[in-house]
Design an enzyme around this catalytic site. Structure first.
Site, PDB file in Angstrom:
ATOM      1  N   GLY A 183       0.836  -1.190   0.000  1.00 15.12           N
ATOM      2  CA  GLY A 183       0.000   0.000   0.000  1.00 15.12           C
ATOM      3  C   GLY A 183       0.872   1.241   0.000  1.00 15.12           C
ATOM      4  O   GLY A 183       2.080   1.162   0.299  1.00 15.12           O
ATOM      5  N   GLN A 194       2.550   9.930   2.140  1.00 14.18           N
ATOM      6  CA  GLN A 194       3.900   9.371   2.316  1.00 14.18           C
ATOM      7  C   GLN A 194       4.882   9.874   1.260  1.00 14.18           C
ATOM      8  O   GLN A 194       6.092   9.782   1.446  1.00 14.18           O
ATOM      9  CB  GLN A 194       3.859   7.836   2.274  1.00 14.18           C
ATOM     10  CG  GLN A 194       3.112   7.230   3.459  1.00 14.18           C
ATOM     11  CD  GLN A 194       2.977   5.730   3.325  1.00 14.18           C
ATOM     12  OE1 GLN A 194       2.080   5.241   2.664  1.00 14.18           O
ATOM     13  NE2 GLN A 194       3.886   4.992   3.925  1.00 14.18           N
ATOM     14  N   CYS A 245       5.356  -0.452   7.747  1.00 21.09           N
ATOM     15  CA  CYS A 245       5.067   0.833   7.099  1.00 21.09           C
ATOM     16  C   CYS A 245       6.305   1.271   6.326  1.00 21.09           C
ATOM     17  O   CYS A 245       7.416   1.251   6.878  1.00 21.09           O
ATOM     18  CB  CYS A 245       4.706   1.875   8.159  1.00 21.09           C
ATOM     19  SG  CYS A 245       4.291   3.476   7.459  1.00 21.09           S
ATOM     20  N   LEU A 246       6.086   1.677   5.081  1.00 21.62           N
ATOM     21  CA  LEU A 246       7.235   2.118   4.275  1.00 21.62           C
ATOM     22  C   LEU A 246       7.838   3.407   4.831  1.00 21.62           C
ATOM     23  O   LEU A 246       8.974   3.734   4.519  1.00 21.62           O
ATOM     24  CB  LEU A 246       6.801   2.301   2.809  1.00 21.62           C
ATOM     25  CG  LEU A 246       6.281   1.022   2.137  1.00 21.62           C
ATOM     26  CD1 LEU A 246       5.816   1.307   0.715  1.00 21.62           C
ATOM     27  CD2 LEU A 246       7.342  -0.077   2.142  1.00 21.62           C
ATOM     28  N   HIS A 291      -4.915   1.210   7.464  1.00 23.72           N
ATOM     29  CA  HIS A 291      -3.569   1.785   7.641  1.00 23.72           C
ATOM     30  C   HIS A 291      -3.389   2.979   6.686  1.00 23.72           C
ATOM     31  O   HIS A 291      -2.902   4.037   7.090  1.00 23.72           O
ATOM     32  CB  HIS A 291      -2.548   0.675   7.361  1.00 23.72           C
ATOM     33  CG  HIS A 291      -1.119   1.072   7.417  1.00 23.72           C
ATOM     34  ND1 HIS A 291      -0.237   0.603   8.364  1.00 23.72           N
ATOM     35  CD2 HIS A 291      -0.363   1.894   6.622  1.00 23.72           C
ATOM     36  CE1 HIS A 291       0.954   1.111   8.163  1.00 23.72           C
ATOM     37  NE2 HIS A 291       0.918   1.890   7.097  1.00 23.72           N
ATOM     38  N   GLU A 292      -3.812   2.807   5.419  1.00 31.65           N
ATOM     39  CA  GLU A 292      -3.627   3.885   4.432  1.00 31.65           C
ATOM     40  C   GLU A 292      -4.554   5.069   4.731  1.00 31.65           C
ATOM     41  O   GLU A 292      -4.147   6.235   4.571  1.00 31.65           O
ATOM     42  CB  GLU A 292      -3.886   3.367   3.008  1.00 31.65           C
ATOM     43  CG  GLU A 292      -2.992   2.210   2.569  1.00 31.65           C
ATOM     44  CD  GLU A 292      -1.517   2.443   2.784  1.00 31.65           C
ATOM     45  OE1 GLU A 292      -1.074   3.601   2.714  1.00 31.65           O
ATOM     46  OE2 GLU A 292      -0.791   1.463   3.050  1.00 31.65           O
ATOM     47  N   HIS A 352      -2.994   7.228   7.214  1.00 31.10           N
ATOM     48  CA  HIS A 352      -1.966   8.131   6.652  1.00 31.10           C
ATOM     49  C   HIS A 352      -2.610   9.427   6.153  1.00 31.10           C
ATOM     50  O   HIS A 352      -2.076  10.515   6.354  1.00 31.10           O
ATOM     51  CB  HIS A 352      -1.240   7.459   5.486  1.00 31.10           C
ATOM     52  CG  HIS A 352      -0.078   6.598   5.892  1.00 31.10           C
ATOM     53  ND1 HIS A 352       0.968   7.065   6.654  1.00 31.10           N
ATOM     54  CD2 HIS A 352       0.215   5.299   5.608  1.00 31.10           C
ATOM     55  CE1 HIS A 352       1.854   6.097   6.837  1.00 31.10           C
ATOM     56  NE2 HIS A 352       1.416   5.006   6.225  1.00 31.10           N
TER      57      HIS A 352
HETATM   58  O1  K1U Z   1       1.467   2.361   3.927  1.00 35.73           O
HETATM   59  C1  K1U Z   1       2.519   1.771   3.948  1.00 35.73           C
HETATM   60  O2  K1U Z   1       3.468   2.205   4.582  1.00 35.73           O
HETATM   61  C2  K1U Z   1       2.659   0.459   3.204  1.00 35.73           C
HETATM   62  C3  K1U Z   1       2.594  -0.745   4.125  1.00 35.73           C
HETATM   63  C4  K1U Z   1       1.154  -1.246   4.135  1.00 35.73           C
HETATM   64  C5  K1U Z   1       0.775  -2.211   5.231  1.00 35.73           C
HETATM   65  C6  K1U Z   1       1.500  -3.359   5.484  1.00 35.73           C
HETATM   66  C7  K1U Z   1       1.118  -4.226   6.491  1.00 35.73           C
HETATM   67  C8  K1U Z   1       0.002  -3.965   7.230  1.00 35.73           C
HETATM   68  C9  K1U Z   1      -0.719  -2.827   6.984  1.00 35.73           C
HETATM   69  C10 K1U Z   1      -0.336  -1.952   5.987  1.00 35.73           C
HETATM   70  C11 K1U Z   1       3.529  -1.801   3.584  1.00 35.73           C
HETATM   71  O3  K1U Z   1       3.385  -2.248   2.506  1.00 35.73           O
HETATM   72  S1  K1U Z   1       4.832  -2.330   4.607  1.00 35.73           S
HETATM   73  C12 K1U Z   1       5.617  -3.633   3.673  1.00 35.73           C
HETATM   74  C13 K1U Z   1       4.868  -4.926   3.695  1.00 35.73           C
HETATM   75  O4  K1U Z   1       4.050  -5.131   4.579  1.00 35.73           O
HETATM   76  C14 K1U Z   1       5.075  -5.943   2.662  1.00 35.73           C
HETATM   77  C15 K1U Z   1       6.068  -5.816   1.719  1.00 35.73           C
HETATM   78  C16 K1U Z   1       6.248  -6.789   0.752  1.00 35.73           C
HETATM   79  C17 K1U Z   1       5.443  -7.907   0.729  1.00 35.73           C
HETATM   80  C18 K1U Z   1       4.466  -8.059   1.672  1.00 35.73           C
HETATM   81  C19 K1U Z   1       4.275  -7.085   2.641  1.00 35.73           C
HETATM   82 ZN    ZN Z   2       2.366   3.189   6.301  1.00 36.39          ZN
END
Ligand code: K1U
Ligand code: ZN
Length: 167
Positions: A46, A51, A91-92, A133-134, A137
């Site tokens: 996401g 972000q 979270c990125l 989560h998004e 943000h």
């Molecule tokens: O919003 C963001 O920072 C993105 C975030 C979204 C998210 C992940 C997990 C739970 C809720 C919301 C991410 O994508 S973090 C990276 C991640 O979870 C992931 C990366 C590669 C493959 C699978 C998962």
């Molecule tokens: Zn996030």
């Protein structure tokens, strides 16, 4: 297309409240393409416009392994929510930190798609977690703010330490 810079917690700009998109234009679609490229490259499931320092109500999500189910949400509205579940989140904007957060289990969201067409989505499981989560943000909230203040200060210390080490 272009890779966008992702803001990192505790950057103050992550706390800005996103404004509604008045009109979905080619500029909106170009931003969405760049956000998708950035999310897939990260990699993530996401990404909210907040972000990448764009304070408009836009987020994207793709929880498929094949990266072929991109969903775009513009001006999202939470219509209803029910149940409760705990899920480990990342979270990125907070790289390397994974913590368990309590979320609603099922949600109904209304939004506009990339063409400005309204749609309604019922989501549960990991997609529901990701959408919540998004949407946080877009309201200026980062997932670590659900944690205890002790955990939050440990996370800030970990980030500062990592920043010092990479200088
Ligand atoms: O919003 C963001 O920072 C993105 C975030 C979204 C998210 C992940 C997990 C739970 C809720 C919301 C991410 O994508 S973090 C990276 C991640 O979870 C992931 C990366 C590669 C493959 C699978 C998962
Ligand atoms: Zn996030």
């Amino acid at each position: 297309m272009a890779l966008l810079n992702i803001l990192h917690y505790p950057d103050e700009r992550l706390h800005k409240i996103a404004k509604p998109v008045i009109e979905v234009t080619e500029k909106t679609r170009s931003l969405i393409k760049d956000m998708a490229e950035t999310m897939y490259a990260a990699p993530g499931v996401g990404l909210a416009a907040t972000q990448v320092n764009v304070h408009e109500q836009i987020f994207i999500a793709d929880i498929s392994e094949e990266h072929n189910q991109l969903q775009v949400f513009i001006n999202p509205k939470l219509i209803s929510s029910s149940g409760e579940e705990e899920c480990e989140e990342g979270c990125l904007s907070v790289p390397g930190v994974y913590e368990t957060v309590k979320r609603c289990e099922r949600i109904i969201v209304e939004a506009l798609d990339k063409n400005g067409k309204p749609f309604r989505l019922e989501a549960d499981g990991f997609l529901a977690v990701c959408i919540q989560h998004e949407m946080d943000h877009l309201k200026g909230k980062v997932f670590v703010e659900y944690l205890s203040s002790l955990k939050q200060s440990r996370i800030r210390a970990k980030i500062k330490k990592r920043q010092r080490e990479t200088l």
